[in-house]
Structure formats: C-alpha cells, structure tokens
Write a protein that holds these residues in place. Structure first.
Motif, PDB file in Angstrom:
ATOM      1  N   ALA A  66       0.818  -1.209   0.000  1.00 45.38           N
ATOM      2  CA  ALA A  66       0.000   0.000   0.000  1.00 45.38           C
ATOM      3  C   ALA A  66       0.856   1.265   0.000  1.00 45.38           C
ATOM      4  O   ALA A  66       0.336   2.364  -0.182  1.00 45.38           O
ATOM      5  N   GLY A  67       2.170   1.099   0.200  1.00 49.90           N
ATOM      6  CA  GLY A  67       3.057   2.248   0.113  1.00 49.90           C
ATOM      7  C   GLY A  67       3.760   2.643   1.393  1.00 49.90           C
ATOM      8  O   GLY A  67       4.477   3.651   1.415  1.00 49.90           O
ATOM      9  N   ALA A  68       3.587   1.896   2.471  1.00 51.09           N
ATOM     10  CA  ALA A  68       4.276   2.239   3.724  1.00 51.09           C
ATOM     11  C   ALA A  68       5.793   2.206   3.504  1.00 51.09           C
ATOM     12  O   ALA A  68       6.316   1.271   2.903  1.00 51.09           O
ATOM     13  N   ASP A  69       6.488   3.224   3.967  1.00 48.63           N
ATOM     14  CA  ASP A  69       7.943   3.258   3.858  1.00 48.63           C
ATOM     15  C   ASP A  69       8.616   2.432   4.939  1.00 48.63           C
ATOM     16  O   ASP A  69       9.781   2.056   4.807  1.00 48.63           O
ATOM     17  N   ALA A  70       7.900   2.174   6.025  1.00 43.91           N
ATOM     18  CA  ALA A  70       8.409   1.317   7.091  1.00 43.91           C
ATOM     19  C   ALA A  70       7.241   0.534   7.670  1.00 43.91           C
ATOM     20  O   ALA A  70       6.139   1.061   7.817  1.00 43.91           O
ATOM     21  N   VAL A  71       7.493  -0.730   7.930  1.00 41.27           N
ATOM     22  CA  VAL A  71       6.497  -1.593   8.568  1.00 41.27           C
ATOM     23  C   VAL A  71       7.189  -2.265   9.745  1.00 41.27           C
ATOM     24  O   VAL A  71       8.276  -2.822   9.595  1.00 41.27           O
ATOM     25  N   VAL A  72       6.577  -2.185  10.906  1.00 41.42           N
ATOM     26  CA  VAL A  72       7.119  -2.823  12.105  1.00 41.42           C
ATOM     27  C   VAL A  72       6.099  -3.831  12.599  1.00 41.42           C
ATOM     28  O   VAL A  72       4.917  -3.515  12.732  1.00 41.42           O
ATOM     29  N   VAL A  73       6.570  -5.045  12.834  1.00 39.47           N
ATOM     30  CA  VAL A  73       5.726  -6.085  13.412  1.00 39.47           C
ATOM     31  C   VAL A  73       6.347  -6.438  14.755  1.00 39.47           C
ATOM     32  O   VAL A  73       7.541  -6.749  14.835  1.00 39.47           O
ATOM     33  N   MET A  74       5.529  -6.367  15.815  1.00 39.04           N
ATOM     34  CA  MET A  74       6.044  -6.615  17.160  1.00 39.04           C
ATOM     35  C   MET A  74       5.155  -7.613  17.889  1.00 39.04           C
ATOM     36  O   MET A  74       3.947  -7.619  17.707  1.00 39.04           O
ATOM     37  N   SER A  75       5.812  -8.432  18.701  1.00 37.88           N
ATOM     38  CA  SER A  75       5.101  -9.337  19.597  1.00 37.88           C
ATOM     39  C   SER A  75       5.803  -9.271  20.939  1.00 37.88           C
ATOM     40  O   SER A  75       6.733  -8.482  21.119  1.00 37.88           O
ATOM     41  N   ASP A  76       5.399 -10.115  21.874  1.00 41.77           N
ATOM     42  CA  ASP A  76       6.054 -10.136  23.180  1.00 41.77           C
ATOM     43  C   ASP A  76       7.508 -10.605  23.103  1.00 41.77           C
ATOM     44  O   ASP A  76       8.294 -10.328  24.000  1.00 41.77           O
TER      45      ASP A  76
END
Length: 181
Positions: A66-76
């Motif tokens: 979709a065009g995000a320049d940064a994507v962060v995926v976080m969990s515990d």
C-alpha cells in the motif's frame, strides 16, 4: 589493521565468494556464542537487493504494498522492522550496540576484522584485495603453510572445525579484556 573491538559489541566480518559457506559458518558461530551466554546480532549484506521478508497474504506485506515506507511487526518476543531505504552499515552497528557480538556477512570493504572463506585455491587471491583480514577459514589443507607464511599474522582455521573458530573468537574477547587493564 583493525583490531577486535575492546568494548561490546565485538565485530567480525565473514567474507568470501559465493557458495564458500559464509552463512553456514555464521549460523554455527552464532549457536556456539549464544550457548556460551553471548548476545549475537547478525547483519547479512544482500548485494542483489532481492530479498523479501514479507509474504503475500500477510498484513505487513499488504501495508508495504500500500506504500508504507516502514512496517514494524512486534510481539512479546520479537520485533521486525522493514524499511524501504538503505541503512549505512555504521548506523546498523550503532543500533545493535547492546549485543556482545555482531557477525557481518559480506560488506568486504568495511573496516572491521575479517575472516575470509576459502573454498578453492583461487579464492586465496581475495585476501590480497582486502584490508583488516585477521584469519582464513578454508576447505583446503595443503595451502595452509604457504598462505600463513606469506601473511604471517593470519590465523588459519579449517571449515570443519567451527567450534574451534568460535573458541578462538571467545579468546579474542579475553585478549582484549587483558589489554584494557
């Protein structure tokens, strides 16, 4: 020549031509160092810029599409950051400064201590083109004496003795600690 860092993190580059065992060695060194209580970060250079960490069908993939320049995926227990920009190696090393060891695959011209992977005799020529080489990890046996004599300060390791290589890395830590006293 660069020396092993006297403060954390200690940095070692693993360099060599394609299919010389760099990733396999880094995985073995990481297993040993982490089992010895060290926190290890690994930086891998992708010279072809074709890696994909996301997979079609995941939310992170759709955000990037979709065009995000940064994507962060976080969990515990984990955090993943994917940015659409180049990051200088120094910036990434600074970001990872809380680790005990940073193992770097590639970045041949970077100014850090290097282990050069040698699968074939012709690979030995790489040693002459690089700075900060501290050792050789080789599949060869006969060329050991000649190469070490030519570059007196180099350490020679067999690819088949990865635990010895890891112990050598740990000994470098102790050597640097003594030098600080």
């Amino acid at each position: 020549m660069s020396e092993i860092s006297s403060t954390s993190p200690h940095i070692m580059q693993i360099v060599g031509y394609k299919n010389t065992g760099k990733s396999t060695l880094i995985a073995a060194l990481t297993r040993y160092l982490t089992s010895a209580g060290r926190r290890v970060a690994v930086i891998k250079h992708d010279g072809h810029d074709h890696f994909e960490m996301d997979h079609e069908g995941t939310d992170s993939y759709s955000f990037a599409q979709a065009g995000a320049d940064a994507v962060v995926v976080m969990s515990d227990k984990r955090t993943a950051l994917i940015e659409r920009q180049a990051t200088p190696l120094e910036d990434m090393i600074n970001y990872l400064s809380a680790y005990d060891w940073i193992l770097i695959e590639g970045y041949k011209q970077a100014p850090y201590p290097k282990l050069v992977m040698v699968r074939e005799v012709k690979d030995l020529s790489l040693i002459e083109t690089l700075q900060d080489v501290v050792g050789i990890v080789s599949w060869l046996t006969d060329e050991r004496r000649e190469c070490v004599e030519a570059r007196g300060s180099l350490v020679w390791h067999s690819i088949h003795e990865t635990e010895d290589i890891a112990r050598w890395l740990v000994s470098l830590e102790r050597h640097e600690e003594k030098r600080k006293l």
